[in-house]
Structures are given as structure tokens and as C-alpha cells.
Design a protein around this motif. Structure first.
Motif, PDB file in Angstrom:
ATOM      1  N   GLU A  60      33.353  45.203  73.291  1.00 45.42           N
ATOM      2  CA  GLU A  60      33.697  46.508  73.659  1.00 45.42           C
ATOM      3  C   GLU A  60      34.131  45.489  74.694  1.00 45.42           C
ATOM      4  O   GLU A  60      34.934  46.395  75.543  1.00 45.42           O
ATOM      5  CB  GLU A  60      33.063  47.730  74.114  1.00 45.42           C
ATOM      6  CG  GLU A  60      32.113  48.822  72.753  1.00 45.42           C
ATOM      7  CD  GLU A  60      31.570  47.537  71.926  1.00 45.42           C
ATOM      8  OE1 GLU A  60      30.461  46.489  72.162  1.00 45.42           O
ATOM      9  OE2 GLU A  60      31.616  47.685  70.582  1.00 45.42           O
ATOM     10  N   LEU A  61      33.148  45.312  75.567  1.00 48.34           N
ATOM     11  CA  LEU A  61      34.182  44.561  77.328  1.00 48.34           C
ATOM     12  C   LEU A  61      34.708  43.432  76.841  1.00 48.34           C
ATOM     13  O   LEU A  61      35.374  43.688  78.034  1.00 48.34           O
ATOM     14  CB  LEU A  61      32.142  43.579  77.812  1.00 48.34           C
ATOM     15  CG  LEU A  61      32.902  43.646  78.924  1.00 48.34           C
ATOM     16  CD1 LEU A  61      33.410  44.453  80.151  1.00 48.34           C
ATOM     17  CD2 LEU A  61      30.904  42.612  80.001  1.00 48.34           C
ATOM     18  N   LEU A  63      37.451  43.794  74.921  1.00 54.67           N
ATOM     19  CA  LEU A  63      38.585  44.332  74.696  1.00 54.67           C
ATOM     20  C   LEU A  63      38.831  44.754  75.928  1.00 54.67           C
ATOM     21  O   LEU A  63      40.505  44.320  76.170  1.00 54.67           O
ATOM     22  CB  LEU A  63      37.995  45.209  74.008  1.00 54.67           C
ATOM     23  CG  LEU A  63      38.601  45.231  72.538  1.00 54.67           C
ATOM     24  CD1 LEU A  63      38.433  46.690  71.660  1.00 54.67           C
ATOM     25  CD2 LEU A  63      39.931  44.749  71.656  1.00 54.67           C
ATOM     26  N   THR A  64      38.488  45.088  76.668  1.00 53.66           N
ATOM     27  CA  THR A  64      38.848  45.864  78.038  1.00 53.66           C
ATOM     28  C   THR A  64      39.708  44.142  78.712  1.00 53.66           C
ATOM     29  O   THR A  64      39.992  44.837  79.639  1.00 53.66           O
ATOM     30  CB  THR A  64      38.124  46.070  78.346  1.00 53.66           C
ATOM     31  OG1 THR A  64      36.769  44.918  79.732  1.00 53.66           O
ATOM     32  CG2 THR A  64      36.740  47.426  78.348  1.00 53.66           C
ATOM     33  N   GLN A  70      44.924  46.273  75.863  1.00 56.62           N
ATOM     34  CA  GLN A  70      44.254  45.722  74.890  1.00 56.62           C
ATOM     35  C   GLN A  70      43.841  46.614  73.307  1.00 56.62           C
ATOM     36  O   GLN A  70      44.242  46.913  72.292  1.00 56.62           O
ATOM     37  CB  GLN A  70      42.977  46.388  75.783  1.00 56.62           C
ATOM     38  CG  GLN A  70      42.606  48.243  75.925  1.00 56.62           C
ATOM     39  CD  GLN A  70      41.339  47.831  77.448  1.00 56.62           C
ATOM     40  OE1 GLN A  70      40.384  48.162  76.599  1.00 56.62           O
ATOM     41  NE2 GLN A  70      41.808  47.816  77.872  1.00 56.62           N
ATOM     42  N   ALA A  74      43.754  45.384  70.471  1.00 58.54           N
ATOM     43  CA  ALA A  74      42.000  45.716  69.388  1.00 58.54           C
ATOM     44  C   ALA A  74      42.405  45.869  67.968  1.00 58.54           C
ATOM     45  O   ALA A  74      41.276  45.144  67.731  1.00 58.54           O
ATOM     46  CB  ALA A  74      41.755  47.200  69.844  1.00 58.54           C
ATOM     47  N   THR A  78      39.791  43.082  66.827  1.00 50.84           N
ATOM     48  CA  THR A  78      39.111  43.227  65.986  1.00 50.84           C
ATOM     49  C   THR A  78      39.085  42.475  64.759  1.00 50.84           C
ATOM     50  O   THR A  78      37.964  42.298  64.234  1.00 50.84           O
ATOM     51  CB  THR A  78      38.975  44.673  65.153  1.00 50.84           C
ATOM     52  OG1 THR A  78      38.566  45.430  66.746  1.00 50.84           O
ATOM     53  CG2 THR A  78      38.319  44.979  64.967  1.00 50.84           C
ATOM     54  N   ASP A  81      37.546  38.693  65.186  1.00 53.73           N
ATOM     55  CA  ASP A  81      37.060  38.637  66.738  1.00 53.73           C
ATOM     56  C   ASP A  81      36.320  37.273  66.890  1.00 53.73           C
ATOM     57  O   ASP A  81      36.394  36.148  66.328  1.00 53.73           O
ATOM     58  CB  ASP A  81      36.418  39.786  66.940  1.00 53.73           C
ATOM     59  CG  ASP A  81      35.307  40.132  65.940  1.00 53.73           C
ATOM     60  OD1 ASP A  81      34.699  38.336  65.190  1.00 53.73           O
ATOM     61  OD2 ASP A  81      33.875  40.740  65.274  1.00 53.73           O
TER      62      ASP A  81
END
Length: 419
Positions: A60-61, A63-64, A70, A74, A78, A81
Motif C-alpha cells: 500500500e505504501l 503504490l504511493t 499511482q 496500480a 499489483t 508486485d
């Protein structure tokens, strides 16, 4: 039996190679073209300091780190990854580990063994590599043009992937020459800008750049530990602890690169950007104020700062560079500067010096398969797309992920009979 479809991949970096791997596994003939005498040159350069493949932080971090893009990246990140990237490297016989910073590296910290194993696997699968073949756009009839060792070559593949990179480190193959060719065919291309770059300083009331003393004594010196903060008029903020390097004209290094997009945009909008440096990030403002205010007797200010606060070398030089005598000898103002020393930046370093590139083919010009809406059958991947990310493995992971996605998109387009 019908002949296998022939697909062209233009660009031998991570995005192009990953797409070629996906395509050849899908049963098509893949010809990969690269302008340089060998493929993966920027990839090999990235490995000189230890190949940082990806990052081990929470996804989650992770992706930021891709900022404004993003949401577009994403789905592909995903699907491929950091864990998938490490597993893929393991399939090539390359073990990886997570360093203390969270960055992921090959066990031997080298790029060459991974690239050799990868190319051997691609060749064994049937990928045909064509080095010293520089793409020169299209003919009037729509064929691909190449400047090859034997002269001009034209081909008409069933589909084409462009993975040509941005325009940083042009001597390694990515020179941005593709921009006018795509724009002329109706593709929306955002201007290319430096990303993960250094900056030139400007001292208020003086000519731009450092003084001769600081430049000659401290160019190349690391500043650490230090915290860097930026706050823009529109409310954007950056704050992080780390280190950077003083250069002959300004600053660069990992901490600066992390803030480079914000700083670059601020300079573009207002002609300059101001950041603040906390030279003692592990000390509270009250502690710093108390130590600065201690009587120093016959000792010089430099001796006092070194003995009481550990400020010497390049940090002391920055104080003398950026503060006047009145500020230096006012305990309250000096203590405040030690925790928030303002530094004015006036220009990003040139694009060709940058680690990576912002701008490129806008996602709005592409469909969900990474195919250009204006040019059916032409796909794009990697750094030539309009996204950016800081160093730390984010750049490579997105190049791998978009290359994989574009390869899958090409196969899906062919399977749907849209050729």
C-alpha cells in the motif's frame, strides 16, 4: 499451419525484454531491436552501485511512491508486485535480499549476471535480438524504419511495442528522439522533464551558485544526517531524513531525488524553490537552543559548534555560506537556522544528467492494454510513459510491470483478431 505472428519490440531495456519474454511464451515470433551494440546498458549502469530491483515495504505504501499516476499504474504493479519480481529473478537463478533500507538487491549486488541469464533464456526461447538497429519512425506506408549496419531496413510486423525509455543518459540509448514521430501521428506526449535530479542553488542577493570556497572545499561532500523539508504555497509538503551531496553548482543525492518532482514543479511555477535543512534532525529545538546559548568564553564559534553540537565540516560551511554574520552571532537565530536552514534552488540540472525522466506518452493516449488509441497495433511501456517515481527500486519495478502488461495486451489484441 499458419505462420506465427511476427511482433517487433523496439528497446532492449527491462520493459522491452520483459515484453519479449511474455510474447515469445505466447507463441509468436519476436524480433527485438536496440540502437546500441548491446541491450540493457542503462540497466547495467544502475547495477554499478548495487542493482536495486524493487522495494520491500508494504505494498500500500509502495503504490504511493508513484504520485499522481499511482491509480493508472496500480493494476499492472499489483499483477507484478515486488514479491513477483523477486520470484521472477529467482527463476533466473538470482537470489535477492532486502537491505536495511527496505531496498531489494540481488545477493551479489550485480546486474550483469541477471542480464546474462535473462538474455540466454530469451534467446533459447526464440527471441531474435538485433543490435545496432536504431528506429527512425515509420515510412509513409506505415512500415517501421531502422538504421542498421547494412543500411536502412523496413519491416511490417503484426504488432509493435515501443519501449524506448525517456531522455536521461542519452549515451546509453534513450534520447527521446521518438517524441516528434509519435506527436506527428496524433499521440499526446507530455514534455519530458528531469526526475530524480540534482539542482542548482541561488544565494539571495548574489550570483547563482556556491562561493568559490565552498565549491572548491566541499563539492562531493555528503551531508548527513539531515532532514529536508519543502512546503509549497498550494499546500504540498515533503519531509524526510537522509543524506545528500553538495555539488559544484548545488545539491544532489537520494534525499534530493526523493523531493525532486516537488522542487522541479515549484521552480517551473515560480522560478525558484526554497527548502529547509534540519542539520541536527535527532535533536530537539530546545536542546539545540540551549547548547547554542551556552557561554563559550574565549572559544571561537566554530569550536563551540563542533564541541557542543557536533557541527563541523560541510555542515559548518553551509551555515557560513547561507547566514550572514549577524545571524551567525545571534544565538536565537543561529539555533533556529540549525533546525531550519533555508536553501534557495533556481534550476533543475539538465535532463541528460537526471537518473530518470518525467513526462512521455500520456496514459489518456493509451487503452487498458497499453495500446496507442491513435495507432492500433502499436503499444508502449516503460519509462517513455508519463509517470515518475523516486529511486529505491520503484523505477525498475514499474518498467518490468508495464513491459509485462504490454506484452499481455499485444497477445490479447492478436487473439481478438483485431489485426
Amino acid at each position: 499451419m499458419s505462420a506465427p505472428r511476427q511482433l517487433a519490440v523496439i528497446g532492449g531495456g527491462p520493459a522491452g525484454l520483459m515484453a519479449a519474454e511474455v510474447l515469445v511464451a505466447g507463441g509468436v515470433q519476436v524480433d527485438l531491436f536496440d540502437a546500441m551494440p548491446s541491450v540493457g546498458r542503462k540497466f547495467l549502469l544502475a547495477g554499478k552501485g548495487g542493482l536495486n530491483l524493487t522495494h520491500g515495504e508494504a505494498f500500500e505504501l509502495f503504490l504511493t511512491r508513484y504520485g499522481a499516476r499511482q491509480a493508472q499504474l496500480a493494476p499492472w504493479l499489483t499483477a507484478f508486485d515486488p514479491a513477483a519480481l523477486r520470484q521472477w529473478a529467482g527463476g533466473l537463478g538470482i537470489a535477492t535480499f532486502v537491505g536495511s533500507s527496505g531496498r531489494v538487491f540481488p545477493a551479489d549486488l550485480k546486474a550483469a549476471p541477471l542480464l546474462r541469464a535473462w538474455l540466454q533464456r530469451l534467446r533459447s526461447a526464440g527471441v531474435r535480438l538485433h543490435q545496432r538497429h536504431r528506429w527512425c519512425g515509420w515510412t509513409e506506408e506505415g512500415a517501421l524504419r531502422f538504421a542498421a549496419p547494412t543500411g536502412e531496413l523496413t519491416i511490417r510486423p503484426d504488432a509493435t511495442l515501443l519501449a524506448l525509455g525517456g531522455a536521461s543518459w542519452a549515451r546509453l540509448g534513450s534520447d527521446g528522439a521518438w517524441r516528434p514521430w509519435l506527436a506527428a501521428r496524433g499521440v499526446d506526449v507530455a514534455p519530458l522533464q528531469p526526475s530524480n535530479c540534482g539542482f542548482d542553488v541561488g544565494r539571495t542577493g548574489q550570483a547563482s551558485g556556491w562561493s568559490t570556497h565552498l565549491r572548491e572545499r566541499f563539492a562531493g561532500a555528503p551531508v548527513k544526517p539531515v532532514a529536508l523539508s519543502v512546503e509549497t504555497p498550494d499546500g504540498r509538503r515533503f519531509h524526510r531524513q537522509g543524506e545528500f551531496v553538495v555539488t559544484a553548482t548545488g545539491i544532489e543525492g537520494s534525499l534530493v531525488y526523493a523531493a525532486s518532482a516537488l522542487l522541479r514543479d515549484e521552480i517551473a511555477a515560480h522560478g525558484e524553490a526554497t527548502l529547509t535543512l534540519d542539520l541536527l534532525p535527532d535533536r530537539s529545538p530546545d536542546w539545540v537552543a540551549a547548547e547554542v546559548a551556552r557561554p563559550r568564553g574565549p572559544r571561537s564559534l566554530s569550536t563551540h559548534l563542533k564541541s557542543r553540537l557536533g557541527i563541523d565540516g560541510v555542515k559548518a560551511a553551509l551555515l557560513h555560506e547561507l547566514l550572514d554574520k549577524e545571524q551567525l552571532h545571534d544565538a536565537v537565530r543561529l539555533a533556529a537556522a540549525l533546525k531550519a536552514l533555508p536553501l534557495r534552488l533556481v534550476a533543475a540540472r539538465p535532463l541528460d544528467e537526471a537518473i530518470s525522466t518525467a513526462g512521455g506518452v500520456r496514459f489518456e493516449a493509451l487503452d487498458e492494454r497499453l495500446m496507442l488509441k491513435a495507432l492500433p497495433g502499436v503499444f508502449c511501456a516503460g519509462e517513455m510513459l508519463d509517470w515518475e517515481a523516486p529511486t529505491g527500486g520503484y523505477l525498475l519495478n514499474a518498467c518490468f510491470a508495464t513491459g509485462r502488461a504490454a506484452g499481455q495486451g499485444m497477445l490479447a489484441w492478436l487473439a481478438a483478431g483485431q489485426h
